[in-house]
Design an enzyme around this catalytic site. Structure first.
Site, mmCIF file in Angstrom:
data_model
loop_
_atom_site.group_PDB
_atom_site.id
_atom_site.type_symbol
_atom_site.label_atom_id
_atom_site.label_comp_id
_atom_site.label_asym_id
_atom_site.label_seq_id
_atom_site.Cartn_x
_atom_site.Cartn_y
_atom_site.Cartn_z
ATOM 1 C CE LYS B 64 -3.971 1.956 2.679
ATOM 2 N NZ LYS B 64 -4.982 1.818 3.676
ATOM 3 C CB SER B 139 -8.286 3.442 2.906
ATOM 4 O OG SER B 139 -7.387 2.739 3.744
ATOM 5 C CB SER B 162 -8.386 0.486 5.431
ATOM 6 O OG SER B 162 -8.920 1.882 6.125
#
Lengths: 101, 472
Positions: B64, B139, B162
């Protein structure tokens, strides 16, 4: 209730310069979500704030000798308020804003 | 395609051939679904795979974009960090590289991890591979999508769901470990007291294997747990990896029909189907009152926004990324932040500033912190009686693009924020498709029950979902 004046003030503190009215509806919606807690104020009013899920002072690092740690409460001489530590003034640093007048 | 598990003994040619296939899936996920912000060249990646040695050799890691990888841009999907390249690796990345894993690129995400749909990225929304008109959840949207599309593992971060929400929306496993299990060193802070680095995989064995290595202790994260429970978790993970498994006696799983009733019908039907399956496998399920869940969303958003307003104060254009020059220092910082941050980030900074400002702090922030303790006590009271809590991962099926942007999307987090407030581990387990769309359930466990959660997912692998099922 959030008004344009509040938004302008918060944006100024957060150093965001933008059109305040652009955010107003969304901020009101967020505030309604925040205000939901009013219904629970009597439920957890007497609880102590929980700042951190582990709620423990960090364990000493295994790679550092224990003598290298200081107890912050001793350094400060006192006050712990709601998890915030009041630090003593740093020597040699003058508060410029206050001394002008 | 099967679980990978230990690959170290595999010969180099086989490792390269598998890595080549996996890289091609990552590249496709990038081109079709906007899953990456930065993706490395194939030759560079394969060169590293061929020379790598160690227990993670042969694994490609999409990471990420809020986890630092030395030499690769770290934008957090924000214009304000455009051009910032960290000179150091996050601890988890250090471990990956040390043990032979190779970082393939940085995945798309909601800007600064603020969002539940994967749409607030400065680099454009991530699309759901099961239906390109729908969101993949956020996210950690890119990491979830790339695993759904064929990668074995990806790193994300979980502040309020997330990892677990996009895992449900893309039909993969998503783990938020116990707070303090994985080092946060090198993870860009959004709300420190809530967030943890998390993992996506499609197979439980891969999850156990990767977690076993990544949970190496790191003194640079002061909130990292250092004690005997860490060794216990690793021993349990070792037993799962070795195929011995865990013996969990009298497993009782709590759920709440009241909360399940809040979900859209296809979701609530799916949860009851999973509960039936659990009972048929011999687990005891108990319907209990979980009224403490209702204020969790308010508590979570107040704390997250207050911490965000403090953490994001550092982005002034002085040290990182974008800087707009203006007449005075104040103007330069204000212009930089105004143009650098997206709307959702600005909303959260403004409301975080509001909730922690003098006069409102007691009504909002301090009250939320008191509520947090109340939630934690209630959660742990239930978990003393029952080994796990089962909740839907989301009250809705994946929304269409644009439906969950801004405050109206916050409700998607209603069930996932609970373990973040308390620090407990939780895992999303896929639960098959409803009308062609992925669904998932969430299991919440006791502190340091990470291995038990992975073991439960391995029991359900094949029973409620097919980990080999790929979209398209």
């Amino acid at each position: 209730m959030v008004e344009v004046e509040d938004v302008i003030k918060m944006m100024s503190i957060a150093m965001i310069g933008d059109e305040p009215s652009k955010y107003l509806d969304d901020l009101k919606a967020i505030l309604r979500l925040f205000d939901e807690l009013d219904k629970y104020k009597d439920v957890f009013e007497n609880y102590k704030p929980l700042y951190h899920p582990l709620e423990s002072r960090g364990l000493p690092r295994p790679d550092k000798p224990i003598d290298s740690y200081v107890d912050l409460r001793e350094v400060c001489g006192s006050s712990l308020y709601e998890g915030y530590v009041s630090l003593p003034p740093i020597k040699g640093v003058r508060r410029l804003g206050r001394e002008r007048g | 395609m099967a679980a990978r598990g230990p690959l170290a003994s595999m010969d180099v040619d086989k490792r390269i051939s598998m890595a080549r296939y996996e890289y091609s899936r990552c590249r496709e996920a990038h081109e079709k679904f906007n899953a990456f912000i930065t993706i490395r060249d194939m030759e560079e990646v394969l060169d590293e795979v061929s020379s790598s040695e160690g227990p993670l050799s042969g694994f490609l890691f999409p990471v990420k974009d809020n986890i630092a990888v030395a030499g690769l841009p770290n934008t957090c999907a924000s214009a304000i960090l455009d051009g910032y390249v960290p000179p150091y690796d996050a601890h988890v990345v250090e471990v990956i590289k040390k043990l032979g894993g190779v970082v393939v690129g940085k995945t798309n995400m909601d800007e600064f991890a603020m969002g539940s749909s994967g749409e607030t990225s400065h680099y454009g929304p991530t699309l759901n591979p099961w239906d390109r008109e729908r969101v993949p959840g956020g996210s950690s949207s890119g990491s979830a999508v790339v695993v759904a599309w064929g990668s074995h593992v990806a790193l994300g971060s979980d502040t309020g769901g997330s990892v677990r929400l996009p895992a449900a929306y893309t039909h993969v496993l998503g783990l938020k470990p116990t707070y303090g299990t994985l080092s946060r060193y090198g993870l860009v802070s959004y709300a420190d007291s809530l967030e943890q680095i998390g993992l996506f995989t499609r197979y439980s064995l891969d999850m156990a294997y990767i977690l076993y290595y990544l949970m190496e202790y790191d003194a640079r994260d002061m909130t990292m747990y250092y004690g005997s429970r860490r060794d216990e978790v690793r021993n349990q993970l070792q037993r799962i990896i070795d195929g011995e498994g865990l013996e969990l006696d009298d497993v009782s799983i709590a759920y709440s029909s009241q909360l399940i009733g809040l979900c859209d019908t296809p979701v609530s039907n799916m949860v009851y189907k999973v509960l039936d399956r659990l009972e048929s496998l011999g687990f005891k399920t108990v319907d209990i009152d979980m009224g403490f869940v209702y204020p969790c969303l308010s508590i979570y958003y107040i704390i997250a926004m207050v911490e965000a307003s403090s953490n994001l104060a550092r982005y002034s254009g002085e040290n990182y990324g974008m800087r707009i020059d203006a007449g005075s220092y104040w103007d330069a910082v204000t212009y930089t932040r105004s143009r650098g941050f997206g709307d959702e980030v600005k909303r959260r900074i403004i409301m975080g500033t509001y909730a922690s400002s003098k006069g409102y702090e007691g009504r909002y922030y301090i009250r939320a912190l008191k509520g947090r303790r109340w939630v934690k006590e209630n959660l742990n009271r239930i978990l003393r009686e029952h080994r796990f809590i089962l909740l839907p991962a989301s009250p809705r099926l994946p929304p269409r693009l644009g439906e969950a942007v801004g405050p109206k999307g916050y409700v998607l987090d209603i069930f996932t924020v609970i373990p973040n407030l308390a620090g407990n581990p939780a895992i999303t387990i896929p639960a098959g498709l409803v009308d062609g769309l992925p669904t998932g359930v969430q299991l919440i466990g006791r502190f340091y029950s990470d291995a038990e959660l992975i073991w439960m997912s391995s029991i359900l692998e094949g029973a409620i979902y097919d980990p080999g099922l790929l979209p398209g």
